[in-house]
Scaffold this motif. Structure first.
Motif, PDB file in Angstrom:
ATOM      1  N   LEU A 189       0.767  -1.354   0.080  1.00 49.86           N
ATOM      2  CA  LEU A 189      -0.004   0.099  -0.055  1.00 49.86           C
ATOM      3  C   LEU A 189       0.759   1.279  -0.106  1.00 49.86           C
ATOM      4  N   LEU A 190       1.884   1.403   0.882  1.00 50.50           N
ATOM      5  CA  LEU A 190       2.843   2.265   0.868  1.00 50.50           C
ATOM      6  C   LEU A 190       3.412   2.458  -0.348  1.00 50.50           C
ATOM      7  N   LEU A 191       4.057   1.445  -1.122  1.00 47.73           N
ATOM      8  CA  LEU A 191       4.652   1.791  -2.401  1.00 47.73           C
ATOM      9  C   LEU A 191       3.861   2.015  -3.660  1.00 47.73           C
ATOM     10  N   LEU A 192       2.522   1.640  -3.525  1.00 51.83           N
ATOM     11  CA  LEU A 192       1.533   2.189  -4.359  1.00 51.83           C
ATOM     12  C   LEU A 192       1.047   3.743  -4.251  1.00 51.83           C
ATOM     13  N   THR A 193       1.141   3.985  -3.058  1.00 48.80           N
ATOM     14  CA  THR A 193       0.794   5.344  -2.826  1.00 48.80           C
ATOM     15  C   THR A 193       1.987   6.184  -3.124  1.00 48.80           C
ATOM     16  N   ILE A 194       3.153   5.670  -2.889  1.00 46.77           N
ATOM     17  CA  ILE A 194       4.316   6.655  -3.175  1.00 46.77           C
ATOM     18  C   ILE A 194       4.233   6.711  -4.618  1.00 46.77           C
ATOM     19  N   ALA A 195       4.131   5.558  -5.422  1.00 50.52           N
ATOM     20  CA  ALA A 195       4.074   5.822  -6.726  1.00 50.52           C
ATOM     21  C   ALA A 195       2.758   6.782  -7.443  1.00 50.52           C
ATOM     22  N   TRP A 196       1.677   6.777  -7.018  1.00 50.97           N
ATOM     23  CA  TRP A 196       0.691   7.531  -7.271  1.00 50.97           C
ATOM     24  C   TRP A 196       1.091   9.052  -7.049  1.00 50.97           C
ATOM     25  N   ALA A 197       1.935   9.317  -5.862  1.00 46.22           N
ATOM     26  CA  ALA A 197       2.265  10.632  -5.574  1.00 46.22           C
ATOM     27  C   ALA A 197       3.304  11.218  -6.549  1.00 46.22           C
ATOM     28  N   TYR A 198       4.317  10.302  -6.812  1.00 49.39           N
ATOM     29  CA  TYR A 198       5.132  10.798  -8.014  1.00 49.39           C
ATOM     30  C   TYR A 198       4.214  10.954  -9.304  1.00 49.39           C
ATOM     31  N   ALA A 199       3.495  10.483  -9.763  1.00 52.14           N
ATOM     32  CA  ALA A 199       2.414  10.529 -10.793  1.00 52.14           C
ATOM     33  C   ALA A 199       1.858  12.183 -10.659  1.00 52.14           C
ATOM     34  N   LYS A 200       1.446  12.106  -9.680  1.00 51.86           N
ATOM     35  CA  LYS A 200       1.022  13.735  -9.444  1.00 51.86           C
ATOM     36  C   LYS A 200       1.929  14.845  -8.971  1.00 51.86           C
ATOM     37  N   TYR A 201       2.864  14.526  -8.239  1.00 54.83           N
ATOM     38  CA  TYR A 201       3.920  15.476  -7.995  1.00 54.83           C
ATOM     39  C   TYR A 201       5.436  14.795  -8.381  1.00 54.83           C
ATOM     40  N   PRO A 202       5.702  15.011  -9.595  1.00 52.29           N
ATOM     41  CA  PRO A 202       7.006  14.108 -10.112  1.00 52.29           C
ATOM     42  C   PRO A 202       8.267  14.769  -9.709  1.00 52.29           C
ATOM     43  N   SER A 203       8.382  15.739  -9.158  1.00 51.87           N
ATOM     44  CA  SER A 203       9.650  16.365  -8.649  1.00 51.87           C
ATOM     45  C   SER A 203       9.784  16.063  -7.242  1.00 51.87           C
ATOM     46  N   SER A 204       9.039  15.122  -6.557  1.00 53.59           N
ATOM     47  CA  SER A 204       9.256  14.849  -5.340  1.00 53.59           C
ATOM     48  C   SER A 204      10.453  14.207  -4.842  1.00 53.59           C
ATOM     49  N   LYS A 205      10.711  14.288  -3.582  1.00 52.02           N
ATOM     50  CA  LYS A 205      12.057  13.698  -3.130  1.00 52.02           C
ATOM     51  C   LYS A 205      11.548  12.954  -1.740  1.00 52.02           C
ATOM     52  N   THR A 206      11.804  11.667  -1.739  1.00 50.15           N
ATOM     53  CA  THR A 206      11.208  10.590  -0.894  1.00 50.15           C
ATOM     54  C   THR A 206      12.438   9.795  -0.449  1.00 50.15           C
ATOM     55  N   LEU A 207      12.632   9.545   0.979  1.00 53.48           N
ATOM     56  CA  LEU A 207      13.442   9.010   1.590  1.00 53.48           C
ATOM     57  C   LEU A 207      12.763   7.783   2.527  1.00 53.48           C
ATOM     58  N   TYR A 208      13.165   6.754   1.805  1.00 52.62           N
ATOM     59  CA  TYR A 208      12.459   5.324   2.509  1.00 52.62           C
ATOM     60  C   TYR A 208      13.169   4.425   3.361  1.00 52.62           C
ATOM     61  N   THR A 209      12.893   4.404   4.463  1.00 55.83           N
ATOM     62  CA  THR A 209      13.805   3.645   5.484  1.00 55.83           C
ATOM     63  C   THR A 209      12.834   2.525   6.104  1.00 55.83           C
ATOM     64  N   SER A 210      13.866   1.518   6.394  1.00 49.46           N
ATOM     65  CA  SER A 210      13.180   0.338   7.171  1.00 49.46           C
ATOM     66  C   SER A 210      14.328  -0.131   8.142  1.00 49.46           C
ATOM     67  N   TYR A 211      14.065  -1.374   8.976  1.00 48.75           N
ATOM     68  CA  TYR A 211      15.148  -1.503   9.795  1.00 48.75           C
ATOM     69  C   TYR A 211      16.395  -1.788   9.578  1.00 48.75           C
ATOM     70  N   ASN A 212      16.827  -2.133   8.259  1.00 47.82           N
ATOM     71  CA  ASN A 212      17.895  -2.356   7.845  1.00 47.82           C
ATOM     72  C   ASN A 212      18.135  -2.167   6.361  1.00 47.82           C
ATOM     73  N   PHE A 213      19.307  -1.819   5.762  1.00 43.48           N
ATOM     74  CA  PHE A 213      19.441  -1.389   4.386  1.00 43.48           C
ATOM     75  C   PHE A 213      18.850  -2.530   3.500  1.00 43.48           C
ATOM     76  N   GLN A 214      19.206  -3.650   3.779  1.00 45.44           N
ATOM     77  CA  GLN A 214      18.529  -4.529   2.727  1.00 45.44           C
ATOM     78  C   GLN A 214      17.190  -4.700   2.641  1.00 45.44           C
ATOM     79  N   LEU A 215      16.461  -4.395   3.730  1.00 46.28           N
ATOM     80  CA  LEU A 215      15.014  -4.274   3.422  1.00 46.28           C
ATOM     81  C   LEU A 215      14.250  -3.092   2.763  1.00 46.28           C
ATOM     82  N   ALA A 216      15.183  -2.042   3.210  1.00 47.47           N
ATOM     83  CA  ALA A 216      14.788  -0.719   2.426  1.00 47.47           C
ATOM     84  C   ALA A 216      15.069  -0.906   0.953  1.00 47.47           C
TER      85      ALA A 216
END
Length: 186
Positions: A19-46
């Motif tokens: 759901l998060l990933l699809l929401t981010i993809a939608w947000a870029y379609a609407k606001y294509p110059s966005s800058k997103t930082l995606y984190t998780s508990y370790n680098f491999q998962l992120a």
């Protein structure tokens, strides 16, 4: 209303990351110059999740609908830029995040910081680990917003009564007001 800090609790296997990933993809379609930082508990998962996001955004249908193209020199699965100036960067909790930020100055949405499962389940019972996680949020991640209005979204299931998301929801480690959304098990 506008929410700049949102903490979402939901049970495991709820589909939250998709759901998060699809929401981010939608947000870029609407606001294509966005800058997103995606984190998780370790680098491999992120990195795994930002790679999945990149796959979504390179679909022929996505590109033809929204005109968003990932630049050819963006070969990395965790750090890629678009022809519109937007970018996505993935990082693991506890690590350094240097030279990158999320969001943009201005009145419209310009990206966000995502904390998807910010803490490791098998380490959460260590008080030292929980303290380190909270310090990383305060001293590193929270400083990566490019504008005071850049949203930060934390999402995950409850791991401990003193975990990072619970502390954010209770206002213990961040002076910003966090909106709590709790999704029950079905």
């Amino acid at each position: 209303p506008t929410y700049h800090r949102v903490a979402i609790r939901c049970p495991p296997r709820y589909g939250k990351t998709e759901l998060l990933l699809l929401t981010i993809a939608w947000a870029y379609a609407k606001y294509p110059s966005s800058k997103t930082l995606y984190t998780s508990y370790n680098f491999q998962l992120a990195s795994k999740q930002t790679k999945h996001l990149k796959r979504i955004m390179t679909l022929t249908e996505y590109k033809s609908l929204f005109g968003l193209e990932i630049l050819n020199d963006s070969r990395s699965s965790f750090d890629f830029q678009f022809n519109t100036g937007g970018e996505v960067y993935g990082a693991g909790a506890g690590g350094t995040i240097v030279g990158t930020g999320a969001g943009k100055f201005g009145d419209e949405f310009g990206g966000l910081i995502v904390m998807d499962d910010p803490e490791k389940p098998n380490e959460i019972f260590s008080e030292k680990y929980r303290l380190s996680s909270k310090e990383w949020f305060q001293n590193t991640l929270a400083t990566r917003t490019n504008d005071i209005k850049t949203p930060i979204v934390a999402i995950g299931h409850e791991l401990h009564e003193d975990d990072l998301i619970k502390s954010l929801m209770n206002g213990e480690i961040d002076s910003n007001k966090w909106t709590a959304i709790i999704l029950p098990a079905l």
